[in-house]
Scaffold this motif. Structure first.
Motif, PDB file in Angstrom:
ATOM      1  N   GLY A  95       0.823  -1.189   0.000  1.00 48.45           N
ATOM      2  CA  GLY A  95       0.000   0.000   0.000  1.00 48.45           C
ATOM      3  C   GLY A  95       0.861   1.242   0.000  1.00 48.45           C
ATOM      4  O   GLY A  95       2.010   1.210   0.435  1.00 48.45           O
ATOM      5  N   ASN A  96       0.284   2.324  -0.495  1.00 47.43           N
ATOM      6  CA  ASN A  96       1.001   3.594  -0.441  1.00 47.43           C
ATOM      7  C   ASN A  96       0.748   4.248   0.915  1.00 47.43           C
ATOM      8  O   ASN A  96      -0.052   3.760   1.711  1.00 47.43           O
ATOM      9  CB  ASN A  96       0.611   4.502  -1.613  1.00 47.43           C
ATOM     10  CG  ASN A  96      -0.854   4.878  -1.600  1.00 47.43           C
ATOM     11  OD1 ASN A  96      -1.435   5.163  -0.554  1.00 47.43           O
ATOM     12  ND2 ASN A  96      -1.478   4.885  -2.771  1.00 47.43           N
ATOM     13  N   VAL A  97       1.403   5.343   1.186  1.00 48.04           N
ATOM     14  CA  VAL A  97       1.320   5.994   2.492  1.00 48.04           C
ATOM     15  C   VAL A  97      -0.123   6.380   2.837  1.00 48.04           C
ATOM     16  O   VAL A  97      -0.566   6.184   3.975  1.00 48.04           O
ATOM     17  CB  VAL A  97       2.250   7.228   2.546  1.00 48.04           C
ATOM     18  CG1 VAL A  97       2.027   8.033   3.807  1.00 48.04           C
ATOM     19  CG2 VAL A  97       3.698   6.801   2.445  1.00 48.04           C
ATOM     20  N   GLY A  98      -0.852   6.902   1.880  1.00 46.48           N
ATOM     21  CA  GLY A  98      -2.239   7.279   2.133  1.00 46.48           C
ATOM     22  C   GLY A  98      -3.100   6.078   2.492  1.00 46.48           C
ATOM     23  O   GLY A  98      -3.923   6.144   3.408  1.00 46.48           O
ATOM     24  N   GLN A  99      -2.913   4.979   1.778  1.00 41.68           N
ATOM     25  CA  GLN A  99      -3.688   3.767   2.063  1.00 41.68           C
ATOM     26  C   GLN A  99      -3.335   3.205   3.435  1.00 41.68           C
ATOM     27  O   GLN A  99      -4.219   2.845   4.210  1.00 41.68           O
ATOM     28  CB  GLN A  99      -3.442   2.723   0.979  1.00 41.68           C
ATOM     29  CG  GLN A  99      -4.030   3.110  -0.361  1.00 41.68           C
ATOM     30  CD  GLN A  99      -3.598   2.173  -1.480  1.00 41.68           C
ATOM     31  OE1 GLN A  99      -2.506   1.627  -1.466  1.00 41.68           O
ATOM     32  NE2 GLN A  99      -4.482   2.002  -2.455  1.00 41.68           N
ATOM     33  N   GLY A 115       6.194  -7.278   1.174  1.00 43.30           N
ATOM     34  CA  GLY A 115       7.611  -7.311   0.845  1.00 43.30           C
ATOM     35  C   GLY A 115       8.510  -7.540   2.047  1.00 43.30           C
ATOM     36  O   GLY A 115       9.665  -7.910   1.902  1.00 43.30           O
ATOM     37  N   ASP A 116       7.993  -7.304   3.256  1.00 42.34           N
ATOM     38  CA  ASP A 116       8.770  -7.596   4.465  1.00 42.34           C
ATOM     39  C   ASP A 116       8.784  -9.105   4.662  1.00 42.34           C
ATOM     40  O   ASP A 116       7.835  -9.793   4.331  1.00 42.34           O
ATOM     41  CB  ASP A 116       8.128  -6.947   5.700  1.00 42.34           C
ATOM     42  CG  ASP A 116       8.345  -5.458   5.752  1.00 42.34           C
ATOM     43  OD1 ASP A 116       9.435  -5.008   5.360  1.00 42.34           O
ATOM     44  OD2 ASP A 116       7.412  -4.744   6.168  1.00 42.34           O
ATOM     45  N   PRO A 138       9.053  -2.969   8.742  1.00 35.79           N
ATOM     46  CA  PRO A 138      10.145  -2.059   8.399  1.00 35.79           C
ATOM     47  C   PRO A 138       9.931  -1.289   7.098  1.00 35.79           C
ATOM     48  O   PRO A 138      10.229  -0.095   7.040  1.00 35.79           O
ATOM     49  CB  PRO A 138      11.377  -2.955   8.298  1.00 35.79           C
ATOM     50  CG  PRO A 138      10.971  -4.318   8.684  1.00 35.79           C
ATOM     51  CD  PRO A 138       9.508  -4.333   8.932  1.00 35.79           C
ATOM     52  N   ARG A 139       9.421  -1.928   6.061  1.00 34.41           N
ATOM     53  CA  ARG A 139       9.195  -1.216   4.794  1.00 34.41           C
ATOM     54  C   ARG A 139       8.099  -0.168   4.948  1.00 34.41           C
ATOM     55  O   ARG A 139       8.183   0.922   4.390  1.00 34.41           O
ATOM     56  CB  ARG A 139       8.843  -2.193   3.679  1.00 34.41           C
ATOM     57  CG  ARG A 139      10.059  -2.985   3.207  1.00 34.41           C
ATOM     58  CD  ARG A 139       9.744  -3.863   2.063  1.00 34.41           C
ATOM     59  NE  ARG A 139       9.235  -3.079   0.936  1.00 34.41           N
ATOM     60  CZ  ARG A 139       8.850  -3.624  -0.193  1.00 34.41           C
ATOM     61  NH1 ARG A 139       8.913  -4.911  -0.369  1.00 34.41           N
ATOM     62  NH2 ARG A 139       8.392  -2.870  -1.172  1.00 34.41           N
ATOM     63  N   VAL A 140       7.070  -0.507   5.709  1.00 32.14           N
ATOM     64  CA  VAL A 140       5.975   0.434   5.945  1.00 32.14           C
ATOM     65  C   VAL A 140       6.493   1.622   6.754  1.00 32.14           C
ATOM     66  O   VAL A 140       6.242   2.779   6.400  1.00 32.14           O
ATOM     67  CB  VAL A 140       4.805  -0.261   6.673  1.00 32.14           C
ATOM     68  CG1 VAL A 140       3.742   0.741   7.086  1.00 32.14           C
ATOM     69  CG2 VAL A 140       4.212  -1.354   5.794  1.00 32.14           C
ATOM     70  N   ALA A 141       7.240   1.347   7.826  1.00 34.52           N
ATOM     71  CA  ALA A 141       7.789   2.422   8.662  1.00 34.52           C
ATOM     72  C   ALA A 141       8.710   3.320   7.850  1.00 34.52           C
ATOM     73  O   ALA A 141       8.654   4.553   7.961  1.00 34.52           O
ATOM     74  CB  ALA A 141       8.529   1.835   9.855  1.00 34.52           C
ATOM     75  N   SER A 142       9.538   2.718   7.023  1.00 34.69           N
ATOM     76  CA  SER A 142      10.451   3.497   6.182  1.00 34.69           C
ATOM     77  C   SER A 142       9.675   4.417   5.240  1.00 34.69           C
ATOM     78  O   SER A 142      10.005   5.596   5.094  1.00 34.69           O
ATOM     79  CB  SER A 142      11.352   2.561   5.383  1.00 34.69           C
ATOM     80  OG  SER A 142      12.159   3.283   4.500  1.00 34.69           O
ATOM     81  N   GLY A 143       8.635   3.880   4.617  1.00 33.75           N
ATOM     82  CA  GLY A 143       7.811   4.696   3.713  1.00 33.75           C
ATOM     83  C   GLY A 143       7.134   5.842   4.435  1.00 33.75           C
ATOM     84  O   GLY A 143       7.089   6.968   3.933  1.00 33.75           O
TER      85      GLY A 143
END
Length: 182
Positions: A95-99, A115-116, A138-143
């Motif tokens: 998902g993108n940041v907004g989602q 992807g994590d 981690p990928r979500v937090a990074s984004g």
């Protein structure tokens, strides 16, 4: 105490792999319609989730011969909102940041990107979410952090403060009071 977890959403092979991993971790699996401690939603069509939440009601948004949904993201937001009233919700999806933000605002206690590499520790993640902890992959937090930095670079500190108040649902009058504007 045995923890009950339900896995729902699209991508049947991914759900099967997650279910196997949860069983290997000693976690009991249950249908979404039952009382569970954690509901794990896998990205994709929420047809099966909506059907279990709506006493068998078929999703009106299915297209063609039932192979997909034309509003997958909105259905996931709806499902998170409903499920979070009775269980901790963990979302495993891209998902993108907004989602991601909307899913968390709808009540999800965790969001991990497909992807994590959560496959080996999905049981531990589910346990943390069941304890009431917010788990972000981690990928979500990074984004989210990259997005915040971009926003902060584009706006003044006062504008960022205003945006946070808007995001928190403040109405214009309340924002003015909070910011000391007459």
């Amino acid at each position: 105490m045995t923890m009950k977890v339900a896995v729902g959403g699209g991508y049947p092979l991914l759900k099967l792999a997650i279910a196997r991993r949860l069983r290997a971790d000693g976690i009991e699996l249950a249908p979404l319609a039952k009382d569970v401690d954690v509901a794990i939603l896998v990205g994709g069509c929420m047809f099966e989730v909506r059907r279990s939440m709506n006493d068998g009601h078929v999703c009106e948004y299915m297209v063609g011969n039932g192979l997909g949904c034309n509003r997958q993201f909105e259905c996931m937001v709806d499902a998170v909102g409903e499920l979070s009233k009775r269980a901790a919700v963990l979302v495993l999806a891209e998902g993108n940041v907004g989602q991601i933000s909307r899913i968390l605002q709808a009540g999800a206690r965790g969001y991990v990107s497909e992807g994590d590499d959560y496959s080996l520790n999905v049981g531990a993640i589910a346990r943390e979410v069941a304890r009431g902890r917010l788990v972000i992959g981690p990928r979500v937090a990074s984004g989210l952090l990259q997005y915040q930095r971009r926003i902060q670079d584009q706006f003044t500190a006062r504008e960022v403060e205003l945006l946070w108040l808007l995001a928190d649902g403040y109405q214009v009058e309340k924002m003015a009071d909070r910011l000391g504007i007459v």
